[in-house]
Design an enzyme around this catalytic site. Structure first.
Site, PDB file in Angstrom:
ATOM      1  N   HIS A 132       0.599  -1.680  -0.393  1.00 52.24           N
ATOM      2  CA  HIS A 132      -0.356   0.090  -0.184  1.00 52.24           C
ATOM      3  C   HIS A 132       1.140   1.383  -0.636  1.00 52.24           C
ATOM      4  O   HIS A 132       0.208   2.182   0.624  1.00 52.24           O
ATOM      5  CB  HIS A 132      -0.893   0.308   1.089  1.00 52.24           C
ATOM      6  CG  HIS A 132      -2.364  -0.723   1.165  1.00 52.24           C
ATOM      7  ND1 HIS A 132      -1.814  -2.430   1.361  1.00 52.24           N
ATOM      8  CD2 HIS A 132      -3.638  -0.654   1.335  1.00 52.24           C
ATOM      9  CE1 HIS A 132      -2.737  -2.833   1.365  1.00 52.24           C
ATOM     10  NE2 HIS A 132      -3.698  -2.173   1.323  1.00 52.24           N
ATOM     11  N   GLY A 183      -1.159  -2.691  -6.125  1.00 54.17           N
ATOM     12  CA  GLY A 183      -1.726  -4.007  -5.760  1.00 54.17           C
ATOM     13  C   GLY A 183      -2.840  -3.069  -5.171  1.00 54.17           C
ATOM     14  O   GLY A 183      -3.896  -3.716  -5.232  1.00 54.17           O
ATOM     15  N   HIS A 184      -2.748  -2.198  -4.782  1.00 54.17           N
ATOM     16  CA  HIS A 184      -4.666  -1.772  -4.450  1.00 54.17           C
ATOM     17  C   HIS A 184      -4.241   0.144  -4.596  1.00 54.17           C
ATOM     18  O   HIS A 184      -4.119   0.945  -4.738  1.00 54.17           O
ATOM     19  CB  HIS A 184      -4.570  -0.682  -3.076  1.00 54.17           C
ATOM     20  CG  HIS A 184      -5.949  -0.413  -1.921  1.00 54.17           C
ATOM     21  ND1 HIS A 184      -6.603   0.046  -2.937  1.00 54.17           N
ATOM     22  CD2 HIS A 184      -6.315  -1.267  -1.324  1.00 54.17           C
ATOM     23  CE1 HIS A 184      -7.077   0.465  -2.122  1.00 54.17           C
ATOM     24  NE2 HIS A 184      -7.439  -0.304  -1.514  1.00 54.17           N
ATOM     25  N   HIS A 258     -10.784  -7.856  -4.866  1.00 52.85           N
ATOM     26  CA  HIS A 258     -11.591  -7.074  -3.612  1.00 52.85           C
ATOM     27  C   HIS A 258     -11.902  -5.183  -4.655  1.00 52.85           C
ATOM     28  O   HIS A 258     -11.494  -4.773  -5.537  1.00 52.85           O
ATOM     29  CB  HIS A 258      -9.881  -6.375  -3.464  1.00 52.85           C
ATOM     30  CG  HIS A 258      -9.571  -5.560  -2.112  1.00 52.85           C
ATOM     31  ND1 HIS A 258     -10.121  -3.745  -1.615  1.00 52.85           N
ATOM     32  CD2 HIS A 258      -9.658  -5.652  -0.667  1.00 52.85           C
ATOM     33  CE1 HIS A 258     -10.037  -3.638  -1.386  1.00 52.85           C
ATOM     34  NE2 HIS A 258      -9.769  -4.184  -0.220  1.00 52.85           N
ATOM     35  N   GLU A 310     -12.957  -8.915   0.376  1.00 56.66           N
ATOM     36  CA  GLU A 310     -13.553  -7.890   0.608  1.00 56.66           C
ATOM     37  C   GLU A 310     -14.100  -7.606  -0.590  1.00 56.66           C
ATOM     38  O   GLU A 310     -14.021  -6.397  -0.967  1.00 56.66           O
ATOM     39  CB  GLU A 310     -12.636  -7.323   1.186  1.00 56.66           C
ATOM     40  CG  GLU A 310     -12.282  -6.947   2.541  1.00 56.66           C
ATOM     41  CD  GLU A 310     -11.301  -5.929   2.841  1.00 56.66           C
ATOM     42  OE1 GLU A 310     -12.073  -5.088   4.351  1.00 56.66           O
ATOM     43  OE2 GLU A 310     -10.138  -5.579   2.965  1.00 56.66           O
ATOM     44  N   GLU A 326     -18.430  -3.602   1.665  1.00 54.17           N
ATOM     45  CA  GLU A 326     -18.110  -2.200   2.575  1.00 54.17           C
ATOM     46  C   GLU A 326     -18.031  -0.683   2.393  1.00 54.17           C
ATOM     47  O   GLU A 326     -18.926  -0.708   0.657  1.00 54.17           O
ATOM     48  CB  GLU A 326     -16.467  -2.466   2.270  1.00 54.17           C
ATOM     49  CG  GLU A 326     -15.796  -1.417   2.776  1.00 54.17           C
ATOM     50  CD  GLU A 326     -14.831  -2.111   2.753  1.00 54.17           C
ATOM     51  OE1 GLU A 326     -13.506  -2.864   2.004  1.00 54.17           O
ATOM     52  OE2 GLU A 326     -13.448  -0.179   2.978  1.00 54.17           O
ATOM     53  N   CYS A 328     -16.464   1.533   1.831  1.00 55.67           N
ATOM     54  CA  CYS A 328     -15.609   2.357   1.149  1.00 55.67           C
ATOM     55  C   CYS A 328     -15.785   1.592  -0.608  1.00 55.67           C
ATOM     56  O   CYS A 328     -16.026   2.493  -0.974  1.00 55.67           O
ATOM     57  CB  CYS A 328     -13.972   1.890   1.353  1.00 55.67           C
ATOM     58  SG  CYS A 328     -13.159   2.981   2.784  1.00 55.67           S
ATOM     59  N   CYS A 394     -10.658   2.892   7.331  1.00 53.95           N
ATOM     60  CA  CYS A 394     -10.873   2.890   5.732  1.00 53.95           C
ATOM     61  C   CYS A 394     -12.060   4.030   6.235  1.00 53.95           C
ATOM     62  O   CYS A 394     -12.221   4.662   5.015  1.00 53.95           O
ATOM     63  CB  CYS A 394     -10.551   2.425   5.372  1.00 53.95           C
ATOM     64  SG  CYS A 394     -11.693   1.021   5.198  1.00 53.95           S
ATOM     65  N   CYS A 395     -12.970   3.382   6.394  1.00 60.13           N
ATOM     66  CA  CYS A 395     -14.364   3.714   6.333  1.00 60.13           C
ATOM     67  C   CYS A 395     -14.970   5.246   6.657  1.00 60.13           C
ATOM     68  O   CYS A 395     -15.559   6.104   5.833  1.00 60.13           O
ATOM     69  CB  CYS A 395     -15.777   3.149   6.200  1.00 60.13           C
ATOM     70  SG  CYS A 395     -15.752   1.006   5.608  1.00 60.13           S
TER      71      CYS A 395
HETATM   72 ZN   LIG Z   1     -13.191   0.667   3.877  1.00 62.66          ZN
END
Ligand SMILES: [Zn+2]
Length: 636
Positions: A132, A183-184, A258, A310, A326, A328, A394-395
């Site tokens: 990340h 990767g993200h 994801h 996820e 999720e 996000c 994160c959310c």
């Molecule tokens: Zn999140």
């Protein structure tokens, strides 16, 4: 190649003033409760002091703190967005202080990631697949752009430009550079924003490279794994589908892996389709959108059913109670559809935006603004609750930044056209053909479908007004200055009112908003024999709090009762901050006579019960209890 790209421009949220019974209180709670709440939690969990670079952390580090910089970055962004519409000297001083701290952690070569500076400097840029680094960089860039726009201060923006230059010098196709990508996904869309703020074409080029290089062979994640002495076949997620790097994006047929990563990547693809005038990326977006919307989307706008990755699983796999969905990911879906809407002017993208916004997104935050859902299931036996914070938070700041910029989603302009995508009482200053137009929207949406639009032109002016007909709406009426206008939606799903507008002109638009029953495609086996209730853009649910001990999963509703108008809608100003509830009757299976019996040759008796449905977004605000969106239906 020529393109069919429309060029709608979203009206900046700074031009939109909400005066709305539904949204204004939520935006105020976001500003006065959620933002300070998140700041406190960031401070308590060491995410701010991390930039002092004197922490100690065991290796291997907890994975969440590897990307802790991104949580602070999203708060900087949310707080800055809020400052842009609500000047607040105390908040501004705090954001500036935090920005200074972030800048102070930057290394001489431009690198800026607290975990790898302090704990594992030798591992910088050595595991793009899992760690990340660019994801954190991307969020810092978004934060920096928002901070610069809100305060005019360049220090954080300049620091992130230096970091972007460092990344640009490290990655790419040129000799001597690594051919990596994160990767993200996240940095791709952030670089487009950085390009927008600086006009530095290197950032656009780098974003383009990251999207184009993804999934190329020989596979970068194989190469870097071997360089770390690892066997790439032992990758924990088993497949690069997890991070949408199994194939080059333009060759992907289904939306996989994801869910947040997929949405951020596709948002960048839409950005690049626009910035580079690249129809192949729009085509890719359209193909993956079609797969997602026809087979992989929850009724609430949630996406990604599985906790395991996820993210996405198989087509038509949409379990209600175990839905991961999720917050996000729904936010990412809104970001992506907002971009596609600007590219195409097609209402189907605004429909997804609206569905997500009023349901699966808004459920992500409590009415009081201080607790959050990470997962947004469509059913619960009573054990799923919002929390004040998460190990991986994160959310919450993602919710805060979307609410702080909500105005951006309502209106667009083209040369001689004004577009209204979402309905909320607001005033907006537009430029149409270079001339100022003040549009005033008055409505009780989403509780009522009536919208009044007052057109504040300075002198008579001819232009086209596009009004969205939501997919849920089957009947509507339109009048201008009291005279009824026959109007059918254009192919793009918008009503077109083209005329010479004069000062004082007003449009009355009414969308009929009956209570609807919704069925799922029979291929969704988990939802077979069930219906959901919807009114306007809102998906409804039953909650234990309204049903005194009845087990809602044993309750049956007759769809005929819904379709024949036996359900009523009631405006309840005192309930859950003011909501419209739905009322009707269902039947419940009796337990009586079953004591000591597991099976028998006669069905259980049933009795009629009164039911009350509340908007899905408002559930779990009155203490623990069962919740169901999808209700059993049957012949009884
Ligand atoms: Zn999140």
């Amino acid at each position: 190649m020529t393109t069919d790209l429309a060029t709608l421009t979203p009206v900046p949220f700074t031009q939109v003033k909400f005066n709305d019974a539904f949204w204004s209180p939520r935006l105020e709670v976001n500003r006065t409760v959620t933002l300070p709440h998140i700041y406190r939690k960031l401070k308590e969990t060491g995410r701010i002091s991390a930039f002092d670079l004197n922490f100690q952390r065991p290796i291997p580090s907890p994975i969440v703190l590897i990307f802790g910089d991104s949580d602070l970055a999203k708060w900087i962004e949310a707080a800055s967005l809020s400052l842009s519409t609500h000047p607040d000297p105390n908040l501004e001083a705090l954001v500036n202080k935090v920005a200074d701290k972030v800048v102070s952690a930057q290394q001489p070569d431009g690198y800026l990631n607290t975990h790898f500076i302090v704990t594992q400097p030798e591992m910088r840029w050595r595991n793009l697949r899992d760690w990340h680094e660019m994801y954190c960089a991307g969020h810092l860039m978004e934060g920096a752009v928002a901070h610069y726009r809100a305060t005019g201060k360049r220090n954080l923006l300049d620091a992130l430009c230096r970091y972007a230059d460092h990344i640009d010098a490290t990655f790419g196709r040129e000799p001597g550079k690594k051919r990596g990508y994160c990767g993200h996904p996240e940095i791709e869309l952030a670089l487009v924003k950085l390009y927008g703020a600086t006009q530095n074409p290197h950032y656009l080029k780098l974003a383009t490279y990251f999207v184009d290089e993804r999934g190329a062979q020989p596979h970068y994640y194989d190469i870097e794994a071997r360089e770390r002495g690892e066997d790439p076949a032992r990758y924990w997620a088993k497949t690069y589908e997890y991070c949408q790097a199994h194939l080059p994006l333009r060759e992907q047929k289904k939306v996989v892996g994801h869910a947040v990563r997929a949405m951020y990547l596709l948002s960048a693809a839409a950005d690049l389709a626009r910035e580079n005038d690249d129809p192949t990326l729009l085509e890719t977006c359209r193909r993956l959108w079609h797969n997602l919307i026809t087979r992989r989307l929850y009724l609430t706008g949630g996406i990604g059913p599985s906790q395991h990755n996820e993210g996405f699983t198989e087509d038509y796999d949409l379990p209600d109670e175990t839905a991961y969905a999720e917050t996000c990911a729904t936010i990412g879906l809104i970001l992506w559809n907002h971009r596609l809407l600007q590219l195409t002017g097609e209402s189907k993208y605004a429909d997804v935006m609206e569905r997500s916004l009023y349901n699966g997104f808004l459920s992500g935050v409590s009415l009081d603004g201080a607790s959050f859902f990470y997962e947004n299931p469509l059913g619960s036996a009573g054990r799923h609750h919002r929390q004040e914070w998460f190990e991986c938070p994160c959310c919450p700041p993602n919710v805060a930044r979307l609410l702080a910029s909500l105005g951006e989603y309502l209106y667009s302009t083209q040369q001689s056209d004004a577009w209204v995508h979402l309905y909320a009482s607001s005033e907006v200053d537009l430029k149409v053909d270079g001339r100022p137009v003040r549009l005033r929207q008055v409505t009780r949406y989403p509780w009522e479908g009536k919208v009044r639009l007052e057109l504040g032109v300075e002198a008579p002016q001819t232009f086209a007004l596009h009004l969205r007909v939501p997919a849920w709406c089957e009947e509507w009426s339109l009048s201008v200055n009291g005279a009824k206008v026959e109007s059918r939606p254009e192919g793009n799903g918008y009503l077109l009112v083209q005329r010479e507008w004069r000062p004082g002109d007003a449009v009355e638009y009414e969308m009929h908003m009956p209570i609807r029953a919704v069925w799922a495609n029979p291929a969704v086996h988990q939802l077979e024999g069930r219906i959901a209730l919807q009114r306007g853009p809102l998906v409804y649910c039953l909650e234990g709090a309204d049903h005194g001990g009845v087990i809602l999963d044993r309750l049956t509703v007759r769809s005929d009762d819904v379709l024949s108008g036996k359900f009523s809608a009631d405006c309840q100003t005192e309930l859950l901050g003011g909501v419209t509830t739905l009322h009707g009757f269902g039947s419940i299976l009796e337990e009586e006579g079953w004591e000591g019996t597991l099976y028998r040759g006669r069905p259980p008796a049933s009795r009629q019960v009164e039911i009350t449905a509340i908007p899905y977004f408002a559930w779990d605000n009155r203490g623990p209890g069962e919740m169901r969106v999808w209700l059993r239906t049957g012949g009884r």
